[in-house]
Enzyme design. Structure first.
Site, PDB file in Angstrom:
ATOM      1  N   ILE A   1      80.365  30.459  46.572  1.00 17.82           N
ATOM      2  CA  ILE A   1      80.353  30.468  48.041  1.00 17.82           C
ATOM      3  C   ILE A   1      81.406  31.492  48.446  1.00 17.82           C
ATOM      4  CG2 ILE A   1      80.793  29.197  50.168  1.00 17.82           C
ATOM      5  CD1 ILE A   1      80.015  26.645  48.740  1.00 17.82           C
ATOM      6  N   ALA A   2      81.058  32.376  49.356  1.00 18.02           N
ATOM      7  CA  ALA A   2      82.007  33.397  49.801  1.00 18.02           C
ATOM      8  C   ALA A   2      81.764  33.715  51.270  1.00 18.02           C
ATOM      9  CB  ALA A   2      81.854  34.665  48.965  1.00 18.02           C
TER      10      ALA A   2
ATOM     11  N   GLU B   1      82.555  24.321  39.447  1.00 18.98           N
ATOM     12  CA  GLU B   1      83.879  24.555  38.888  1.00 18.98           C
ATOM     13  C   GLU B   1      84.612  25.438  39.880  1.00 18.98           C
ATOM     14  OE1 GLU B   1      81.162  23.727  35.564  1.00 18.98           O
ATOM     15  OE2 GLU B   1      81.121  25.366  36.993  1.00 18.98           O
TER      16      GLU B   1
ATOM     17  N   ASN C   1      93.149  27.593  43.147  1.00 19.86           N
ATOM     18  CA  ASN C   1      92.513  27.944  44.423  1.00 19.86           C
ATOM     19  C   ASN C   1      92.542  26.730  45.347  1.00 19.86           C
ATOM     20  OD1 ASN C   1      90.984  28.866  46.555  1.00 19.86           O
ATOM     21  ND2 ASN C   1      89.358  29.716  45.274  1.00 19.86           N
TER      22      ASN C   1
ATOM     23  N   TYR D   1      86.286  21.630  49.279  1.00 19.18           N
ATOM     24  CA  TYR D   1      85.361  20.733  48.582  1.00 19.18           C
ATOM     25  C   TYR D   1      85.751  19.271  48.765  1.00 19.18           C
ATOM     26  CZ  TYR D   1      83.441  24.965  46.560  1.00 19.18           C
ATOM     27  OH  TYR D   1      82.863  26.188  46.396  1.00 19.18           O
TER      28      TYR D   1
END
Length: 147
Positions: free
Chosen positions: A71-72, A105, A110, A117
């Site tokens: 996801i970015a 993962e 991060n 999440y």
């Protein structure tokens, strides 16, 4: 500014790759994303403004599980809800396709991603030592129940 969210098509690959290059240090190749448009396990959502891809998220459906690949969101659009809307679209699509859980993962260092999440009802379930390279463990996260 109107942001649209939709399934990725092969014409989106160059834009998705540009976002990847801006967001990740261990980038996928443009060919990798092109291959994802033909991969029957692959499901990607793009966020688009005026024809420009500003974010994306993808997962592979393996039986009844959705495995997030990445996801970015471009830096200028972070903290605006774009990432959350991509996640919501991915969760809805996975549920529609019969998935009962979602996993990923994430780099252990991060913390913003881990917090994202956790906010989305994922829990830490394990660790993959050196998953992202020597000394860079991956945290395994799961969300059971996608509703």
């Amino acid at each position: 500014m109107m942001i649209s969210y939709r399934l990725m098509q092969s014409r989106d690959v160059a834009g998705v790759f540009k976002v990847d290059q801006a967001c990740f240090s261990h980038n996928w190749t443009e060919d990798s994303y092109q291959a994802e448009t033909k991969n029957i396990l692959s499901n990607y959502i793009v966020a688009e403004v005026d024809g420009e891809i500003i974010g994306f998220g993808g997962f592979w459906q393996v039986l009844d599980e959705a495995h997030i690949t990445n996801i970015a969101v471009r830096e200028t659009y972070r903290q605006t809800g774009v990432g959350q809307r991509i996640m919501n679209a991915m969760l809805a699509l996975a549920l529609e396709k019969g998935c009962v859980g979602m996993t990923l993962e994430v780099r252990g260092d991060n913390q913003p991603a881990i917090n994202f999440y956790l906010k989305n009802k994922f829990t830490r379930e394990g660790r993959r030592k050196d998953y992202y390279g020597t000394g860079m463990d991956g945290i395994i996260m799961w969300r059971y129940g996608l509703e």
